[in-house]
Scaffold this active site. Structure first.
Site, PDB file in Angstrom:
ATOM      1  CB  SER A 280      -0.909   0.028   1.238  1.00  0.00           C
ATOM      2  OG  SER A 280      -1.635  -1.160   1.377  1.00  0.00           O
ATOM      3  CG  ASP A 352       8.831 -11.644  12.784  1.00  0.00           C
ATOM      4  OD1 ASP A 352       7.818 -12.337  12.947  1.00  0.00           O
ATOM      5  OD2 ASP A 352       9.981 -12.112  12.734  1.00  0.00           O
ATOM      6  CG  ASP A 355       8.439 -15.725  16.516  1.00  0.00           C
ATOM      7  OD1 ASP A 355       9.194 -15.688  15.541  1.00  0.00           O
ATOM      8  OD2 ASP A 355       8.358 -14.815  17.359  1.00  0.00           O
TER       9      ASP A 355
END
Length: 800
Positions: A280, A352, A355
């Site tokens: 975007s 992030d 996991d």
């Protein structure tokens, strides 16, 4: 003889008249059926309706594009009730499909082919996460959600049925409050996951060693644009999060990796995939840089381009709620837009926040049994296991998968209980200033977004909210042991998250690029997590090329820009190729004088993208046929002359040979599609937006009714991003919505969706925005009736 001819002529006449009569009869039946379907499927948009759940009358004025302008005098809840009402009227199938995705209930109506998707959705637990979020929301949010639910169910009582429900032969269930939360969980997956990169990273290390990570996932280049500069960073009170590094990682057997990749296949079939070039753009320009002296804010989120489109434009006004912009059917808020005082836009941060944990033997697991109903087949029982980290996603194939390898669990912020992201979005609709805006964002959990801000007083700002894990001594790029040695150390405090208010240079640009420079003490994402810097660099260059006096038209030109910086980087490398035949030589000559502008009538644009597609396969001999590297990896490989250029199976020893071979492959491909004459290889012949229907997009006889297409400009990493799909050249992702807000006169603002307001393929607004969108035109983002064109007015009256 003449009599015989007259007799024959009469017989022919009878036959013709008979056939004509039959045709007219069939046409009458078809026409009658069409009119019946229209009358029972298309919503009532004029007149009055009496409904239960309102405190007072509400008017819904649909403009010439089908955008509803909702006016409620009694309460804000009445306005949101009406939003739920029109959402269901226009997008009933989309809403039901979305909640079925969240619930993992597709096989119930689509049959056994959807069973793999349901398994994936149940194992990950999207619906359970939504159910845990609802009680955590504020009283205001709960009231508005209840009003929205009542509006949806009132529209159901109208008796209109979407065409898809008729084809599949089922009646949708009543809407519930949790249904308005569940789709946000799917958006979090679409925008906030990187477990697929962890799996691929593991494969890269296994086959190419640690050094291969930088070859396949190039680190973000030094000196490339970041959202914030070093002097704009917050000064965290907390100490730095600790040294970065991969730390000890977990080895996964290949069979386990393949089992986990089954989730990717299921997600991909639902359009929930991370694809190159999917991102975007948004930016905010301070009044010091504009002609009016007030800010201009722009946004265009890049998502899957579907039929119906994801977004639903709406203008929503109650006594205190006054917002206009892009809503999502199923959600009771304007997600991107403006109110009377502030405007906001969003792009994906790419943090992030996932996991993969390899759980040791003996790890305590809980389990539950889910029952999946399958149309025309017996029910399927699915045992879902969870560890303290989260769902065990290595169980995707059922019981047999448990004996196939280790137990792998997923930890993800969006699955944690108590998600208050809906409070944040509803709060933005009410924000009157920066303090309100940031207070609303403090409730934000996932998916983390880059929010740009502007207000009518002339202020601008930026915030990247959301729960971002703090890791110490490891970077989250690869799967890790679940033995307690690699646990999250909480989340970055809200006040320490990247943000700025009234930056000195008067400009914030975000394009999924790196958020902060290296001096920021926390890790938001690893160095390979960010989008390539091409879009951010091009936007910044265009906006700073004219340091003052910027207008709405200037911003529009930037948002629609289709010049390829990827081509500018690769041009000297590609033009140095040695063609091995006349066709390759002609193609190379056509590229030689090209300016990089990817218009629909450009021949070089198509040659470039076809060649780039072939170059992006350079790691497939090492990693598998499905993997394509990004443009930066291609550039690095060509510059470094590295091992990725080599392919023993094709007897390619170095990068010059790779360039020759891939050029030949690209030319051969285009010849097979469009003929031998390059003059006919115009970009728009192959590069077309593909807004396909989620259920019927590939069904013979239905796909031509439900799918929509048009030639489009732009390409890989242009500002007006339009990456062609490998193998088809279709544009399946791109600017799903565009807006440009002028804070000097908000009613001069602009917006547009990628397709149309209507969900029915036989309705007048199924695709009436697509041609305008493809040509780079906009609709007025105005609350003033003089800008609406011809209108149709419906009044919702309360049942006493």
């Amino acid at each position: 003889m003449a009599t015989g001819r007259r007799g024959a002529g009469r017989r022919v006449g009878w036959v013709v008249r008979g056939l004509l009569g039959l045709i007219l009869a069939v046409a009458a039946v078809i026409g009658g059926a069409f009119l019946w379907v229209r009358s029972t499927a298309l919503p009532r948009v004029a007149g009055a309706a009496v409904v239960q759940g309102l405190s007072g009358p509400v008017t819904v004025t649909r403009d010439q594009w089908g955008v509803p302008h909702i006016r409620a005098q009694g309460s804000d809840e009445d306005a949101v009730f009406a939003l739920g009402f029109v959402h269901w009227q226009d997008r009933a199938w989309q809403m039901d499909f979305q909640r079925r995705v969240a619930q993992g209930r597709l096989a119930e109506v689509l049959g056994e082919p959807a069973l793999a998707q349901d398994r994936f959705l149940r194992i990950w637990g999207f619906q359970r996460a939504a159910e845990s979020a609802l009680p955590a929301l504020s009283d205001r949010s709960r009231r508005l959600i209840r009003a929205y639910t009542a509006g949806v169910n009132a529209a159901m009582q109208e008796g209109k049925t979407a065409v898809e429900f008729r084809i599949l032969g089922y009646t949708p269930d009543a809407w519930s409050d949790v249904d308005s939360v569940s789709w946000s969980k799917l958006m979090a997956f679409d925008l906030g996951g990187n477990y697929d990169e962890e799996l691929l990273g593991r494969r890269v290390v296994d086959r190419l060693g640690e050094a291969g990570l930088n070859e396949v996932f190039p680190p973000y280049p030094e000196g490339a644009p970041t959202n914030l500069s070093a002097d704009e960073l917050p000064r965290p009170a907390a100490p730095p999060a600790g040294p970065a590094g991969t730390g000890d990682t977990a080895l996964l057997p290949e069979r386990t990796v393949e089992t986990l990749r089954a989730h990717l296949a299921a997600a991909r079939s639902l359009g929930m995939e991370r694809v190159p070039g999917k991102g975007s753009n948004d930016w905010v320009i301070a009044g010091s840089r504009t002609e009016s002296g007030k800010p201009i804010l722009a946004d265009d989120p890049h998502l899957a381009l579907t039929s119906p489109m994801l977004w639903y434009l709406a203008d929503l006004q109650g006594p205190t709620l006054k917002a206009i912009g892009a809503s999502i059917p199923g959600l009771p808020a304007i997600v991107i837009g403006r109110n009377e005082r502030v405007a906001w836009g969003v792009t994906n941060v790419n943090p992030d926040v996932q996991d993969l944990y390899l759980e040791p033997e003996g790890t305590r697991l809980t389990q539950r049994t889910e029952v999946i109903r399958v149309k025309g087949k017996p029910d399927v029982q699915l045992v879902v296991r969870e560890s303290a980290h989260g769902p065990v996603i290595s169980d995707v194939a059922g019981e047999d998968a448990r004996a196939a390898g280790p137990t792998v669990a997923l930890k993800w912020t969006a699955l944690a209980p108590g998600d208050t992201t809906m409070d944040a979005f509803l709060g933005l609709n009410y924000a009157a200033n920066w303090a309100d805006f940031t207070r609303a964002l403090s409730a934000y959990v996932a998916p983390s977004q880059n929010f740009v801000y502007a207000d009518v007083d002339g202020n601008t700002g930026y915030y990247a909210p959301g729960r971002m894990p703090v890791r110490r001594g490891w970077d989250g790029s690869l799967p890790v042991p679940g033995d307690g040695s690699r646990e999250w150390q909480g989340f970055i405090p809200f006040e320490d998250l990247p943000h700025t208010f009234n930056p000195a240079d008067g400009l914030v640009v975000t394009a999924n690029n790196r958020v902060v420079p290296g001096s920021y003490p926390y890790e938001i994402g690893n160095i390979r997590n960010w989008a390539e810097p091409y879009r951010a660099r091009r936007i910044t260059d265009l906006l700073t090329g004219r340091p003052t006096g910027l207008t709405l038209d200037d911003v529009k030109r930037v948002q629609l820009d289709t010049v390829s910086l990827v081509w500018q980087d690769l041009k000297p490398r590609m033009l140095a190729a040695t063609p091995d035949g006349e066709s390759s030589r002609r193609a190379l000559e056509l590229l030689r004088g090209w300016d990089g502008n990817q218009t629909v009538d450009s021949v070089p644009a198509l040659i470039f993208e076809a060649w780039l597609m072939q170059l992006q396969k350079l790691a497939q001999d090492e990693l598998g046929n499905e993997h394509a590297v990004n443009s930066l990896a291609v550039l690095n490989a060509l510059d470094g002359g590295g091992r990725l250029c080599q392919d023993a199976a094709r007897q390619i020893r170095d990068c010059p040979q790779l360039l020759t071979a891939t050029l030949r492959q690209a030319v051969t491909d285009l010849q097979a599609r469009l003929g031998d004459d390059p003059a006919g290889w115009t970009y728009g012949k192959l590069h077309r937006v593909a807004s396909d229907h989620r259920a019927f997009g590939k069904v013979k006889y239905l796909r031509d009714v439900f799918n929509h297409s048009a030639p489009t400009p732009g390409g890989t990493n242009t500002v007006n991003v339009a990456r062609p799909e490998a193998g088809t050249f279709r544009q399946t992702h791109g600017p799903s919505y565009r807006q440009i807000v002028d804070l000097s006169d908000p009613n001069r603002s602009l917006y547009i969706g990628s397709l149309g307001q209507g969900g029915s393929p036989i309705g007048p607004h199924a695709s009436d925005q697509q041609t305008l969108w493809a040509r780079g035109e906009y609709l007025p983002m105005s609350t003033d009736p003089k800008d609406w064109g011809p209108t149709r007015v419906m009044t919702l009256n309360s049942l006493k």
